[in-house]
Design an enzyme around this catalytic site. Sequence first.
Site, PDB file in Angstrom:
ATOM      1  N   ASP A   1      43.638  42.385  39.217  1.00  0.00           N
ATOM      2  CA  ASP A   1      44.162  44.445  39.072  1.00  0.00           C
ATOM      3  C   ASP A   1      45.169  44.394  38.990  1.00  0.00           C
ATOM      4  O   ASP A   1      45.986  43.474  39.525  1.00  0.00           O
ATOM      5  CB  ASP A   1      44.306  44.478  40.660  1.00  0.00           C
ATOM      6  CG  ASP A   1      43.690  46.038  40.808  1.00  0.00           C
ATOM      7  OD1 ASP A   1      43.799  46.808  40.214  1.00  0.00           O
ATOM      8  OD2 ASP A   1      44.218  46.528  42.328  1.00  0.00           O
ATOM      9  N   GLY A   2      45.701  45.243  38.684  1.00  0.00           N
ATOM     10  CA  GLY A   2      47.471  46.466  38.305  1.00  0.00           C
ATOM     11  C   GLY A   2      47.898  46.005  36.891  1.00  0.00           C
ATOM     12  O   GLY A   2      48.919  46.246  36.278  1.00  0.00           O
TER      13      GLY A   2
ATOM     14  N   ARG B   1      46.962  51.998  28.465  1.00  0.00           N
ATOM     15  CA  ARG B   1      46.505  50.724  29.840  1.00  0.00           C
ATOM     16  C   ARG B   1      46.020  49.351  29.017  1.00  0.00           C
ATOM     17  O   ARG B   1      46.442  48.609  29.386  1.00  0.00           O
ATOM     18  CB  ARG B   1      45.723  51.632  30.345  1.00  0.00           C
ATOM     19  CG  ARG B   1      45.900  52.558  31.302  1.00  0.00           C
ATOM     20  CD  ARG B   1      44.687  53.484  31.627  1.00  0.00           C
ATOM     21  NE  ARG B   1      43.742  52.610  32.182  1.00  0.00           N
ATOM     22  CZ  ARG B   1      44.148  52.212  33.997  1.00  0.00           C
ATOM     23  NH1 ARG B   1      45.392  52.298  34.411  1.00  0.00           N
ATOM     24  NH2 ARG B   1      43.502  51.269  34.677  1.00  0.00           N
TER      25      ARG B   1
ATOM     26  N   HIS C   1      45.101  45.274  29.470  1.00  0.00           N
ATOM     27  CA  HIS C   1      43.885  44.544  30.448  1.00  0.00           C
ATOM     28  C   HIS C   1      43.992  43.157  28.769  1.00  0.00           C
ATOM     29  O   HIS C   1      43.502  41.997  28.985  1.00  0.00           O
ATOM     30  CB  HIS C   1      42.689  45.495  29.375  1.00  0.00           C
ATOM     31  CG  HIS C   1      42.409  46.453  30.913  1.00  0.00           C
ATOM     32  ND1 HIS C   1      42.538  45.900  31.731  1.00  0.00           N
ATOM     33  CD2 HIS C   1      41.975  47.829  30.496  1.00  0.00           C
ATOM     34  CE1 HIS C   1      42.135  47.390  32.310  1.00  0.00           C
ATOM     35  NE2 HIS C   1      41.574  48.259  31.467  1.00  0.00           N
TER      36      HIS C   1
ATOM     37  N   THR D   1      30.676  47.873  38.796  1.00  0.00           N
ATOM     38  CA  THR D   1      29.257  49.243  38.329  1.00  0.00           C
ATOM     39  C   THR D   1      30.825  50.052  38.464  1.00  0.00           C
ATOM     40  O   THR D   1      30.236  51.470  37.718  1.00  0.00           O
ATOM     41  CB  THR D   1      28.211  49.036  39.755  1.00  0.00           C
ATOM     42  OG1 THR D   1      29.004  48.285  41.037  1.00  0.00           O
ATOM     43  CG2 THR D   1      27.623  48.109  39.855  1.00  0.00           C
TER      44      THR D   1
ATOM     45  N   LEU E   1      34.067  22.705  36.455  1.00  0.00           N
ATOM     46  CA  LEU E   1      34.642  23.741  36.401  1.00  0.00           C
ATOM     47  C   LEU E   1      33.451  25.034  35.963  1.00  0.00           C
ATOM     48  O   LEU E   1      33.102  25.198  34.893  1.00  0.00           O
ATOM     49  CB  LEU E   1      35.376  24.848  36.360  1.00  0.00           C
ATOM     50  CG  LEU E   1      36.264  26.387  36.333  1.00  0.00           C
ATOM     51  CD1 LEU E   1      36.649  26.418  37.505  1.00  0.00           C
ATOM     52  CD2 LEU E   1      36.971  26.960  35.462  1.00  0.00           C
TER      53      LEU E   1
ATOM     54  N   ARG F   1      42.079  45.199  49.054  1.00  0.00           N
ATOM     55  CA  ARG F   1      41.141  45.694  49.826  1.00  0.00           C
ATOM     56  C   ARG F   1      39.850  45.030  48.913  1.00  0.00           C
ATOM     57  O   ARG F   1      40.269  44.472  47.819  1.00  0.00           O
ATOM     58  CB  ARG F   1      40.393  47.171  49.711  1.00  0.00           C
ATOM     59  CG  ARG F   1      41.223  48.179  48.171  1.00  0.00           C
ATOM     60  CD  ARG F   1      40.586  48.992  47.656  1.00  0.00           C
ATOM     61  NE  ARG F   1      41.307  50.240  46.411  1.00  0.00           N
ATOM     62  CZ  ARG F   1      42.172  50.505  46.825  1.00  0.00           C
ATOM     63  NH1 ARG F   1      43.402  50.753  47.664  1.00  0.00           N
ATOM     64  NH2 ARG F   1      42.956  50.726  45.304  1.00  0.00           N
TER      65      ARG F   1
END
Length: 255
Positions: free
Chosen positions: A35-36, A48, A52, A81, A146, A209
Site C-alpha cells: 500500500d501507498g 499515481r 504503481h 475486487t 518459492l 487494516r
Amino acid sequence: MPIKFPFTKSKSKPEPQTPGLDYKQLPRHVAIIMDGNGRWAKNKGLPRIAGHKEGMNVVKKVVRHASNLGIDVLTLYAFSTENWKRPKTEVEFLMKLPMEFLNTYLPELIEKNVRVETIGDFERLPEHTKTAVQEAKDRTKNNTGLILNFALNYGSRYEMVEAVKVVADEVKQGNLDVDEIDEGCISRHLYTADLKEPDLLIRTSGEQRLSNFLLWQLAYSEFWFTDVYWPDFNEAYFEKALYDYQNRKRRYGGV
Ligand code: FPP
C-alpha cells in the site's frame, strides 16, 4: 529515510545482513498488502501510476529476496475486487502490470525455480492479463521453489461466499453431510486450499487494516505494519519484518 540494503548484485545469495535474524527460522508463508503507491507518487508530484510502476520494481526486489531466503510462499495483494472502482486509466495500468512484470522477469523466475500462482476471480480479468499470467503459471507449474502467489481480483468475502455456495451444493447433491462441515472443509474450498496459512502479514503505508484480504487465512498470523510507502520498501525492511516476527510469541489461543 528508507533503510539501504547492502546488496549490490541482484542475484547474490543472501548473507546475514540483519543482526540477530535467524535465517533458519523464517516464516514459511508471508503475505503483503502493498500500500501507498499513490501517496508516494503524489509526494513526488507524479501521477499515481508512477507509484504503481515503482511498486512493481519493489515486487521484483522482494520476490528475489524471498526466493533467495528460501521462503515457501509469498502472497502479494496486487488487485482487489474493490480496486475496479478506481479511475479507468489507473485500472487499465494496473491490469497491464502483470504482463510488463512477466515480460521482463519471467526468465529469472524460471531460473530461480519460482512457481507463479494466483488467487482471486481470475476469469473476470481482462484477456491480456489472463494470457500473460496463465503463461507464467504454465511455464512455472513444475517449479519447486518459492510460490509467488498474486492476489488478483481478490476479495476475501467473495471467496468465502463462493466457498459456502459450493459446500451448500455438495450438501444438496447428497455428497456431503452437514456434520462434515468443519474448518478444514471450509479451508479446502478457498482459493488457498493448497497453501499453508500465512505466518506473517506485512502492510505498508501506515494503514492498519485488512481491506478484505485473507480474512479466514490470517486468523493466527502475526501482523507487521510500517509507515513506509510500498515504493520505498526494500529487502532491509523485509528482513526487519522477519526479525520482528521471530521475536513474537505465537500462542494460537493457548498460553
Ligand atoms: C495500493 O496502493 C496498491 C495497489 C492497489 C496496487 C499494488 C500493485 C503493485 C505494487 C504492483 C503490482 C505488480 C505486479 C507485478 C502485479 P494505493 O494505490 O492504494 O496507494 P494510496 O493508498 O497511497 O493511494
